[in-house]
Structures are given as structure tokens and as C-alpha cells.
Design a protein around this motif. Structure first.
Motif, mmCIF file in Angstrom:
data_model
loop_
_atom_site.group_PDB
_atom_site.id
_atom_site.type_symbol
_atom_site.label_atom_id
_atom_site.label_comp_id
_atom_site.label_asym_id
_atom_site.label_seq_id
_atom_site.Cartn_x
_atom_site.Cartn_y
_atom_site.Cartn_z
ATOM 1 N N LEU A 21 0.819 -1.216 0.000
ATOM 2 C CA LEU A 21 0.000 0.000 0.000
ATOM 3 C C LEU A 21 0.858 1.273 0.000
ATOM 4 O O LEU A 21 0.379 2.343 0.370
ATOM 5 C CB LEU A 21 -0.915 0.030 1.234
ATOM 6 C CG LEU A 21 -2.128 -0.892 1.233
ATOM 7 C CD1 LEU A 21 -2.899 -0.754 2.540
ATOM 8 C CD2 LEU A 21 -3.062 -0.597 0.060
ATOM 9 N N GLU A 22 2.115 1.147 -0.408
ATOM 10 C CA GLU A 22 3.019 2.306 -0.313
ATOM 11 C C GLU A 22 2.535 3.495 -1.147
ATOM 12 O O GLU A 22 2.762 4.649 -0.792
ATOM 13 C CB GLU A 22 4.468 1.931 -0.661
ATOM 14 C CG GLU A 22 4.709 1.506 -2.092
ATOM 15 C CD GLU A 22 4.518 0.001 -2.310
ATOM 16 O OE1 GLU A 22 3.701 -0.606 -1.583
ATOM 17 O OE2 GLU A 22 5.144 -0.559 -3.224
ATOM 18 N N ASP A 23 1.809 3.197 -2.234
ATOM 19 C CA ASP A 23 1.341 4.306 -3.079
ATOM 20 C C ASP A 23 -0.024 4.852 -2.608
ATOM 21 O O ASP A 23 -0.558 5.780 -3.202
ATOM 22 C CB ASP A 23 1.273 3.889 -4.547
ATOM 23 C CG ASP A 23 0.465 2.617 -4.744
ATOM 24 O OD1 ASP A 23 0.259 1.905 -3.738
ATOM 25 O OD2 ASP A 23 0.034 2.341 -5.875
ATOM 26 N N LYS A 24 -0.569 4.251 -1.552
ATOM 27 C CA LYS A 24 -1.872 4.734 -1.033
ATOM 28 C C LYS A 24 -1.693 5.410 0.335
ATOM 29 O O LYS A 24 -2.657 5.610 1.059
ATOM 30 C CB LYS A 24 -2.844 3.549 -0.870
ATOM 31 C CG LYS A 24 -3.098 2.752 -2.138
ATOM 32 C CD LYS A 24 -4.244 3.351 -2.924
ATOM 33 C CE LYS A 24 -4.443 2.732 -4.292
ATOM 34 N NZ LYS A 24 -5.119 1.476 -4.302
ATOM 35 N N MET A 25 -0.452 5.728 0.643
ATOM 36 C CA MET A 25 -0.090 6.258 1.951
ATOM 37 C C MET A 25 -0.946 7.460 2.394
ATOM 38 O O MET A 25 -1.304 7.599 3.557
ATOM 39 C CB MET A 25 1.368 6.688 1.875
ATOM 40 C CG MET A 25 2.065 6.745 3.176
ATOM 41 S SD MET A 25 3.731 7.284 2.917
ATOM 42 C CE MET A 25 4.563 5.747 2.642
ATOM 43 N N HIS A 26 -1.257 8.328 1.436
ATOM 44 C CA HIS A 26 -1.970 9.565 1.791
ATOM 45 C C HIS A 26 -3.478 9.482 1.526
ATOM 46 O O HIS A 26 -4.167 10.495 1.619
ATOM 47 C CB HIS A 26 -1.347 10.761 1.055
ATOM 48 C CG HIS A 26 0.116 10.877 1.352
ATOM 49 N ND1 HIS A 26 0.590 11.184 2.611
ATOM 50 C CD2 HIS A 26 1.210 10.669 0.567
ATOM 51 C CE1 HIS A 26 1.912 11.170 2.581
ATOM 52 N NE2 HIS A 26 2.315 10.854 1.354
#
Lengths: 295, 226
Positions: free
Chosen positions: B127-132
Motif C-alpha cells: 500500500l506504499e502508493d496509497k499512503m496519503h
């Protein structure tokens, strides 16, 4: 611990932002309660000041027994001077007193009569400010070897004493009731915030947060509500006091209003600290009660 | 690692939820806790997590004898256990990053370390690209991954999962179980309560079957049914 402060303050701000209306209502309630509290403190201080002033203006007059020698009178004067709170002790010779009396009441034509001097020697005693006349008068009455009679405007003094005591008792009672009601308001306000953030508290518990850690943002919120409310009430109170004080002094110049900076600062500090303290204690009670039942 | 000795739990309404349970789960094991709804699976996990207390018996988790832990010490004990729920229990008004970081904040981690570990664990769950993103912008599977990330972010030795796939479709469920297996290979003991037959049969592990509060079966590499 210190590294957590940033987190706590952010959490507090999030909490206030989410229930901003409730926070505003709480601040206003605290302000109003503290206004009444502060107003009462100011009134009490001024009335006490007035009572003390009137009491201090009163003097005790001792009529001495005619059998006393001059040496005994001097000894008695020295004893009186050693009593705490005595400002001045003045011996009034009976001849001087009689002359004064005749001069004062010339319409009685006392000079033309063969009337002997009926007055005894006397001593006039005045007290320092803040020292009550009643206990001193009662104490002096005990010296019956010297004292033939003693007058001190007792009725007025006793009334002022009673009035002063009544103000204190009533003041403490009212302050207590106001304090408790303000506390309850804050307890309920913070409880609403706690309920609104119940999910977060459960998650915090879930990931191993201690109760103390969970409490901090709520305690800061309570502190802020109390502190802002206190600041507002102090600002309003001081401006109203100076404004009305000048008006009162303009129309009733002999009324001794308290304007000493230190005395007023003391009152405003009491108001500010009470507000802030109640804010923190209210928040603590509220959040502790909620956390107590959660595992 | 996890040891339950003669553990019983009777609720205040008189219901017997667990009846004389004896279980031992070793380090790095992966165990399915199966049984119908109301069989006592969740109660068992709650007792291990100290969200409730047994009426009888002793629970020993790693170096902790739970009956000797004082109430005020429970938070410190819980930091050794990750917990995953069917309903995720996420903070809806916080980002994915904040949800995961939250667990480390309460443990007084310094901010640089929090950033590093959250980044690492979000990469692990993908989920690194959904952090925000906010949780409600994500799918059920992704929300469960946030929950997993939060549970393992401080690398606890034990991970308890209470019906983690209960709200998910079969493909996503499978994805989640693969992730839990991956975490298990990183030396974390995993206890997963489930009644998902496909998963238990598809990825055989040790199975402990509970019925009416009693252990009916304890089988290595067992299926959903005997």
C-alpha cells in the motif's frame, strides 16, 4: 515524553476542531461563570475594605478610675501600647477634657455655673488598619483596676464585624456553588469530546496506549477551555471594573474603592487560576471516568 | 509461546463460552482456529489479548503469566501482540499513513523511526502508493491490509486475527491469507480465527476446532472438516 507533546497538541487541536461549537459554548460558559465569580470577589474585597476602614476609624475611649495615681496611669498606658495593632494611645487630662467640652457646648453656659469638673481622666486609643476593634475593647475591659468605663462605638463595630463575616461566609458559599457548576459544565463538555472520539480511544487501547497517554490531549483541551475562558473573563472584569470604578468615584468620591494594583492583580490571578484549574480537573474527571470502565 | 491451561470463561449471564480449554501454540506456528459462530473462537482471542479475563485456568503468553499482569500493565503487554479484526477498526478521518503511525506514536517512537517503519510495512502489504489516501477511498481488502500493517508495524511476536476475511470476497481473502503467511515466515506466530472453509482447505496449516467452548480437534495440516 517530550517528543509526544507535538502529537498531544495536534490531537487536542483535532479534538477542538471536530467539536468546535461545543468548545466555544464551553469557553463562553466558563467565561460567564468566572465573570460572576470575579465580580463577587471584587464586591467582597471592596465591602471588606469598607468594613475595615470604618472599623479602623473607630476609637476606644477608656475612662479611668479617679483613684489612680499619675504613675499608675503611665504604667497602664505603657501596657496598652504593647498590645498588638495599637496605633496610638493618647492620655486626655480631665481638665483639658472639661475645657474642650465647655468650648464645644458653649450654648450650655457651663462657664457661668459653679459646676465642678465631672469628667474623669481618659485615654483615647486608635487601632492600626486591618486590626479589629472588638477583641481589643473586650481585652481592655478586663483591666478593671484601671478602667471605670470604656466606650468604642460598639454597636457600629459589632455590626461591621458581623457584616464582614457574613460577606465572607456568603462569598465562600457562592464561590463554592459556582465552582462546582463550572466544573460540571467542563466535565460534560469534555465527556462529549470523549464520546465523539470513542473509536479513537478504542484503537489507542488496542495498539497498547496507556491511560495516561490517552488522557493528555483531553487534559490539554480542558486546560485551553479553562484558560481562554479565564483570560476573557479577566479582560472583561478589569475593563468593567476600571470603567465603573471611575464613574462611582466621580459621583461618590468618599467611597473607598480598591484600586491597588497588587490587590486587583491578586483577584484576577485567583480568577485565572480557578478557571484553568477547573478546566484541567474537569477534563481529568471526565476522561478518567470513561477510561476506568474500558479494558 | 501461547499456552492455555484449563481455561474456562463464563459470562455474567451464565453463558459458558469456553470450557476447560488446553492449547499450546509454539513459536512461529500458523494456527487456524475454526468453529461455527458462537463457538468461543473470539472469546479465546479476547482472553489472549486481555480484552477479557478467564473465569478459571491460566494463560501464559511468551514470558507473561496473564493472571499476574496488573490492569495498568495491560497496554505494555498488548504491545507484544498484533490484533486484526473483521471490521478493521481504522480511524476513518486519518490517512493510511496516520493510521499505521498511530500505533507507533502511542509507543513513544521518535518521528524519523515512525516514518521509516511505516514506509517499510506499507511496502510489505503493498500500500506504499496509497499512503496519503483516506480509508474510505480504499477497497475492503486494502482496508484490511492497513489493519494488518498497523498490527505488525512494531514487529510483535504474535499476531491474532479475528475473522480477517469475513467481509472480503474470495480473491481478496486469498490475498490477505497469503500476506499473513508471509508475515508468519518472518518469525511471527499467527493465530487466525475463521470459518472460511476454502482458505483452511486451500492452505493447510494446524487446525484447532472449537465447538460449544471445547476443543473438538487439534490437527496438523488439517482441513476444515475432519
Amino acid at each position: 515524553m517530550f517528543r509526544d507533546w507535538g502529537f498531544f497538541i495536534t490531537e487536542t487541536m483535532i479534538g477542538i476542531k471536530r467539536s468546535s461549537l461545543m468548545a466555544v459554548i464551553s469557553i463562553v460558559t466558563v467565561t460567564v461563570s468566572l465573570l460572576v465569580f470575579g465580580f463577587f470577589l471584587l464586591v467582597t474585597t471592596n465591602l471588606t475594605n469598607l468594613a475595615d476602614l470604618i472599623t479602623s476609624k473607630l476609637e476606644i475611649r477608656i475612662f479611668l478610675k479617679s483613684s489612680l495615681t499619675q504613675q499608675e496611669i503611665t504604667q497602664f498606658q505603657d501596657r496598652i501600647k504593647r498590645i498588638k495593632g495599637i496605633e496610638s494611645v493618647k492620655f486626655v487630662d480631665k481638665v483639658v477634657a472639661w475645657d474642650e467640652f465647655r468650648n464645644q457646648f458653649q450654648n450650655l453656659h457651663l462657664d457661668s455655673t459653679d459646676q465642678d469638673n465631672p469628667l474623669p481622666h481618659s485615654i483615647r486609643i486608635s487601632l492600626m488598619k486591618d486590626h479589629h476593634i472588638l477583641p481589643v475593647a473586650k481585652y481592655l475591659r478586663g483591666f478593671d483596676y484601671y478602667v471605670d468605663d470604656l466606650v468604642y462605638g460598639g454597636e457600629i463595630a459589632e455590626r461591621m464585624e458581623r457584616f464582614s463575616r457574613l460577606i465572607h461566609v456568603f462569598g465562600f458559599g457562592l464561590v463554592g456553588i459556582l465552582g462546582i457548576s463550572t466544573l460540571l459544565i467542563i466535565v460534560n463538555t469534555i465527556r462529549l469530546t470523549v464520546i465523539a472520539r470513542q473509536d479513537e480511544i478504542s484503537v489507542m487501547k488496542l495498539v497498547g496506549a496507556t491511560n495516561r497517554f490517552i488522557q493528555w490531549p483531553f487534559l490539554i483541551e480542558g486546560f485551553l477551555i479553562g484558560f481562554i475562558g479565564a483570560l476573557m473573563s479577566v479582560a472583561l472584569l478589569s475593563s468593567a471594573y476600571y470603567f465603573l470604578g471611575e464613574k462611582i468615584q466621580g459621583s461618590v468620591p468618599f467611597f473607598p474603592l480598591v484600586f491597588h494594583q497588587s490587590e486587583l492583580l491578586r483577584i484576577f490571578m485567583i480568577v485565572a487560576l480557578t478557571g484553568t484549574g477547573i478546566g484541567i480537573v474537569g477534563a481529568y474527571i471526565s476522561v478518567s471516568k470513561t477510561l476506568k470502565h474500558q479494558l | 509461546m501461547i499456552q492455555l491451561k484449563n481455561v474456562s470463561k463464563v459470562y455474567s449471564n451464565g453463558m459458558l463460552a469456553l470450557d476447560d480449554i488446553n492449547i499450546f501454540v509454539g513459536q512461529e506456528e500458523f494456527v487456524y482456529l475454526i468453529g461455527p459462530s458462537g463457538s468461543g473462537k473470539s472469546t479465546l482471542l479476547k482472553l489472549i489479548f486481555m480484552a477479557d479475563f478467564p473465569s478459571q485456568g491460566e494463560i501464559i503468553i511468551d514470558r507473561f503469566i496473564l493472571s499476574r499482569i496488573q490492569r495498568s500493565q495491560i497496554p505494555f503487554y498488548r504491545r507484544n501482540i498484533g490484533m486484526i479484526f473483521q471490521d478493521y477498526k481504522l480511524l476513518s478521518k486519518r490517512t493510511v499513513y496516520e493510521n499505521v503511525a498511530f500505533a507507533l506514536r502511542v509507543m513513544h517512537y521518535p518521528t524519523p523511526k515512525i516514518k521509516k517503519q511505516v514506509q517499510h510495512v506499507l511496502e510489505l502489504v503493498g500500500l506504499e502508493d496509497k499512503m496519503h489516501s483516506m480509508p474510505n477511498e480504499l477497497s475492503g481488502g486494502e482496508q484490511q491490509k492497513i489493519c494488518i500493517a498497523r498490527a505488525i508495524v512494531n514487529a510483535p511476536p504474535i499476531l491474532l486475527c479475528d475473522e480477517p476475511t469475513g467481509n472480503l470476497d474470495p480473491d481478496t481473502s486469498w490475498d490477505i491469507v497469503q500476506l499473513l503467511t508471509k508475515i508468519n515466515t518472518r518469525k511471527t506466530t499467527v493465530v487466525m480465527a475463521t470459518h472460511d472453509t476454502e482458505i483452511v482447505d486451500g492452505l493447510p496449516k494446524r487446525v484447532i476446532a472449537i465447538e460449544s467452548g471445547q476443543v473438538k480437534r487439534d490437527q496438523q495440516l488439517g482441513g476444515y472438516v475432519e
